[in-house]
Design a protein around this motif. Structure first.
Motif, PDB file in Angstrom:
ATOM      1  N   UNK A  24       0.995  -1.139  -0.035  1.00  0.00           N
ATOM      2  CA  UNK A  24       0.050  -0.111  -0.071  1.00  0.00           C
ATOM      3  C   UNK A  24       0.991   1.297  -0.068  1.00  0.00           C
ATOM      4  N   UNK A  25       0.777   1.993  -1.010  1.00  0.00           N
ATOM      5  CA  UNK A  25       1.470   3.327  -1.092  1.00  0.00           C
ATOM      6  C   UNK A  25       0.686   4.476  -0.807  1.00  0.00           C
ATOM      7  N   UNK A  26       1.038   4.847   0.318  1.00  0.00           N
ATOM      8  CA  UNK A  26       0.103   6.427   0.694  1.00  0.00           C
ATOM      9  C   UNK A  26       0.947   7.664   0.540  1.00  0.00           C
ATOM     10  N   UNK A  27       2.058   7.512  -0.421  1.00  0.00           N
ATOM     11  CA  UNK A  27       2.806   8.830  -0.347  1.00  0.00           C
ATOM     12  C   UNK A  27       1.869   9.942  -1.204  1.00  0.00           C
ATOM     13  N   UNK A  28       0.726   9.400  -1.918  1.00  0.00           N
ATOM     14  CA  UNK A  28      -0.345  10.550  -2.519  1.00  0.00           C
ATOM     15  C   UNK A  28      -1.481  10.249  -1.537  1.00  0.00           C
ATOM     16  N   UNK A  29      -2.269  11.196  -1.534  1.00  0.00           N
ATOM     17  CA  UNK A  29      -3.653  11.049  -0.760  1.00  0.00           C
ATOM     18  C   UNK A  29      -4.468  10.232  -1.753  1.00  0.00           C
ATOM     19  N   UNK A  30      -5.669   9.597  -0.818  1.00  0.00           N
ATOM     20  CA  UNK A  30      -6.447   8.762  -1.588  1.00  0.00           C
ATOM     21  C   UNK A  30      -7.755   9.435  -0.976  1.00  0.00           C
ATOM     22  N   UNK A  31      -8.979   9.323  -1.639  1.00  0.00           N
ATOM     23  CA  UNK A  31     -10.179   9.556  -1.102  1.00  0.00           C
ATOM     24  C   UNK A  31     -11.395   9.461  -2.036  1.00  0.00           C
ATOM     25  N   UNK A  32     -12.666   9.473  -1.692  1.00  0.00           N
ATOM     26  CA  UNK A  32     -13.630   9.573  -2.342  1.00  0.00           C
ATOM     27  C   UNK A  32     -13.731  10.951  -3.164  1.00  0.00           C
ATOM     28  N   UNK A  33     -14.686  11.251  -3.796  1.00  0.00           N
ATOM     29  CA  UNK A  33     -14.875  12.478  -4.549  1.00  0.00           C
ATOM     30  C   UNK A  33     -14.818  13.606  -3.553  1.00  0.00           C
ATOM     31  N   UNK A  34     -15.681  13.721  -2.404  1.00  0.00           N
ATOM     32  CA  UNK A  34     -15.576  14.803  -1.556  1.00  0.00           C
ATOM     33  C   UNK A  34     -14.203  14.974  -0.448  1.00  0.00           C
ATOM     34  N   UNK A  35     -13.834  13.698  -0.650  1.00  0.00           N
ATOM     35  CA  UNK A  35     -12.473  13.489   0.316  1.00  0.00           C
ATOM     36  C   UNK A  35     -11.276  14.230  -0.644  1.00  0.00           C
ATOM     37  N   UNK A  36     -11.142  13.970  -1.926  1.00  0.00           N
ATOM     38  CA  UNK A  36     -10.194  14.488  -2.564  1.00  0.00           C
ATOM     39  C   UNK A  36     -10.261  15.942  -2.651  1.00  0.00           C
ATOM     40  N   UNK A  37     -11.592  16.363  -2.706  1.00  0.00           N
ATOM     41  CA  UNK A  37     -11.764  17.753  -3.014  1.00  0.00           C
ATOM     42  C   UNK A  37     -11.277  18.499  -1.639  1.00  0.00           C
ATOM     43  N   UNK A  38     -11.405  17.786  -0.407  1.00  0.00           N
ATOM     44  CA  UNK A  38     -10.948  18.452   0.699  1.00  0.00           C
ATOM     45  C   UNK A  38      -9.504  17.900   1.099  1.00  0.00           C
ATOM     46  N   UNK A  39      -8.682  17.591   0.224  1.00  0.00           N
ATOM     47  CA  UNK A  39      -7.320  17.126   0.446  1.00  0.00           C
ATOM     48  C   UNK A  39      -6.228  18.233   1.062  1.00  0.00           C
ATOM     49  N   UNK A  40      -6.634  19.247   0.742  1.00  0.00           N
ATOM     50  CA  UNK A  40      -5.975  20.529   1.274  1.00  0.00           C
ATOM     51  C   UNK A  40      -6.613  21.381   2.212  1.00  0.00           C
ATOM     52  N   UNK A  41      -7.448  20.778   2.817  1.00  0.00           N
ATOM     53  CA  UNK A  41      -8.145  21.393   4.023  1.00  0.00           C
ATOM     54  C   UNK A  41      -9.719  21.515   3.602  1.00  0.00           C
ATOM     55  N   UNK A 104     -12.211  -3.397  -7.517  1.00  0.00           N
ATOM     56  CA  UNK A 104     -11.815  -2.297  -8.454  1.00  0.00           C
ATOM     57  C   UNK A 104     -10.375  -2.149  -8.281  1.00  0.00           C
ATOM     58  N   UNK A 105      -9.604  -2.389  -9.234  1.00  0.00           N
ATOM     59  CA  UNK A 105      -8.032  -2.276  -9.209  1.00  0.00           C
ATOM     60  C   UNK A 105      -7.784  -0.780  -8.979  1.00  0.00           C
ATOM     61  N   UNK A 106      -6.910  -0.694  -8.240  1.00  0.00           N
ATOM     62  CA  UNK A 106      -6.401   0.890  -7.803  1.00  0.00           C
ATOM     63  C   UNK A 106      -7.303   1.363  -6.839  1.00  0.00           C
ATOM     64  N   UNK A 107      -8.128   0.925  -6.404  1.00  0.00           N
ATOM     65  CA  UNK A 107      -8.869   1.528  -5.284  1.00  0.00           C
ATOM     66  C   UNK A 107      -8.295   0.752  -3.923  1.00  0.00           C
ATOM     67  N   UNK A 108      -8.441   1.409  -2.709  1.00  0.00           N
ATOM     68  CA  UNK A 108      -8.226   0.936  -1.524  1.00  0.00           C
ATOM     69  C   UNK A 108      -9.512   0.715  -0.666  1.00  0.00           C
ATOM     70  N   UNK A 109      -9.337  -0.073   0.137  1.00  0.00           N
ATOM     71  CA  UNK A 109     -10.783  -0.342   1.052  1.00  0.00           C
ATOM     72  C   UNK A 109     -10.020  -0.227   2.588  1.00  0.00           C
ATOM     73  N   UNK A 110     -11.028   0.818   3.247  1.00  0.00           N
ATOM     74  CA  UNK A 110     -10.572   1.057   4.693  1.00  0.00           C
ATOM     75  C   UNK A 110     -11.610   0.279   5.493  1.00  0.00           C
ATOM     76  N   UNK A 111     -11.142  -0.591   6.459  1.00  0.00           N
ATOM     77  CA  UNK A 111     -12.030  -1.230   7.476  1.00  0.00           C
ATOM     78  C   UNK A 111     -11.521  -1.022   8.973  1.00  0.00           C
ATOM     79  N   UNK A 112     -12.424  -0.999   9.860  1.00  0.00           N
ATOM     80  CA  UNK A 112     -11.891  -1.082  11.100  1.00  0.00           C
ATOM     81  C   UNK A 112     -11.734  -2.406  11.853  1.00  0.00           C
ATOM     82  N   UNK A 113     -11.278  -2.669  13.140  1.00  0.00           N
ATOM     83  CA  UNK A 113     -10.829  -3.785  13.414  1.00  0.00           C
ATOM     84  C   UNK A 113     -11.813  -4.862  13.643  1.00  0.00           C
ATOM     85  N   UNK A 114     -13.253  -4.455  13.702  1.00  0.00           N
ATOM     86  CA  UNK A 114     -14.154  -5.223  13.493  1.00  0.00           C
ATOM     87  C   UNK A 114     -14.621  -5.672  12.326  1.00  0.00           C
TER      88      UNK A 114
END
Length: 125
Positions: A24-41, A104-114
């Motif tokens: 997993x390379x997090x050197x650049x931000x990942x987000x959904x549409x609204x997350x990427x709009x807010x990547x700089x605040x 979906x290739x190129x996408x990441x999934x985020x899940x909690x410990x449950x």
């Protein structure tokens, strides 16, 4: 001529190093549409906002700052974080798993410990 014999080994070590880092390379931000709009605040309010950076995971109601990242054998990344939730005092610890999407290739999934999935995110442009 002796040094030429060492060159292939050095190349192999470099290639092996970059291959193992292909998790997993997090050197650049990942987000959904609204997350990427807010990547700089915070620029827009959106209920579904998800933003993942090398330092944090942010939703509309919480911000989790990573305290530890650990690559797993299956290529996923386990992160420990201190989270602040909107309307609550202090921080609480959390653990997340970040992995490549099976659908979906190129996408990441985020899940909690449950195992609750927050959503899928793409690399922000």
């Amino acid at each position: 001529m002796r040094h030429a014999g060492h060159f292939p080994t050095a190349v192999f070590v470099l290639l092996a190093g970059s291959a193992s880092a292909a998790g997993i390379d997090l050197s650049k931000p990942y987000g959904n549409k609204s997350g990427c709009i807010n990547k700089n605040g915070q620029e827009v309010y959106a209920e579904d906002m998800l933003l993942l950076t090398s330092e944090a995971f942010v939703t509309v109601a919480s911000a989790c700052t990573f305290t530890e990242k650990k690559a797993q054998a299956d290529g996923s990344l386990t992160v420990k974080a201190d989270c602040e939730a909107e309307g609550e005092e202090g921080k609480s610890p959390a653990t997340f798993t970040i992995k490549h999407s099976a659908k979906n290739a190129g996408k990441l999934v985020i899940a909690d410990e449950e195992g609750t999935v927050y959503g899928e995110v793409s690399r922000c442009r």
